[in-house]
Design a protein around this motif. Structure first.
Motif, short mmCIF file in Angstrom:
data_model
loop_
_atom_site.label_atom_id
_atom_site.label_comp_id
_atom_site.label_asym_id
_atom_site.label_seq_id
_atom_site.Cartn_x
_atom_site.Cartn_y
_atom_site.Cartn_z
N ALA A 105 59.44 33.37 -9.58
CA ALA A 105 58.80 34.59 -10.10
C ALA A 105 58.72 35.66 -9.01
O ALA A 105 59.00 36.83 -9.27
N ASP A 106 58.37 35.25 -7.80
CA ASP A 106 58.22 36.22 -6.71
C ASP A 106 59.54 36.83 -6.27
O ASP A 106 59.61 38.02 -5.95
N LYS A 115 56.22 37.63 -14.23
CA LYS A 115 55.61 37.52 -12.91
C LYS A 115 54.09 37.50 -13.00
O LYS A 115 53.43 36.71 -12.32
#
Length: 123
Positions: A105-106, A115
Motif C-alpha cells: 500500500a505504501d 491506502k
C-alpha cells in the motif's frame, strides 16, 4: 458488523479483499516476488536485518511458508476473500502478510482509498 478494534486479522484481510478485489492479484504477485527475492538474496537481507521483533531465520521461514501457500492457493485467493483470509491468516504467516500488505500500500498501490483502508485496518 463488528467495530474496527474488534476485528481479527483474518476478518480484516477478508474485508480488504471484499472492498478491493482488484488489488488482490497485485498484492499476491508482490508478496510472491518479495519471497523469491528474499530467498535468492537471503545473505544480503541477513546482513541488513535490524528487527528486534523477531529473528531473521523465523522471518525467512514465514516467507517460505507464505510463498508455498500462495503457490498452492493463489488462484482461489484471487477469487475468494474467504480463501484469501483463511489461508494467509491461519498461522503466524499473518504477521508476514500484514507487513507485505502495508508495504504494498505504501510503495506500489496507486489507489488512495486502498491506502487509507490499509492504514485504518492494519496500522
Amino acid at each position: 458488523m463488528k467495530n474496527l478494534t474488534s476485528l481479527t486479522g483474518s476478518e480484516k484481510a477478508r474485508l480488504l479483499h471484499d472492498l478491493f478485489p482488484d488489488e488482490i492479484p497485485m498484492i499476491l504477485e508482490q508478496i510472491s516476488a518479495f519471497c523469491e527475492d528474499f530467498k535468492t538474496n537471503k545473505e544480503d537481507y541477513r546482513q541488513n536485518w535490524d528487527s528486534g521483533f523477531m529473528s531473521f531465520n523465523y522471518w525467512q521461514s514465514l516467507a517460505e511458508e507464505t510463498a508455498g501457500i500462495i503457490k498452492k492457493h493463489g488462484y482461489n485467493m484471487n477469487k475468494s476473500s474467504r480463501v484469501f483470509s483463511d489461508q494467509l491468516y491461519f498461522t503466524y504467516t499473518s504477521l508476514f502478510v500484514t507487513d507485505r500488505i502495508i508495504k504494498y500500500a505504501d510503495k506500489d498501490s496507486k489507489n488512495e482509498k486502498f491506502k487509507l483502508i490499509v492504514r485504518a485496518l492494519f496500522t
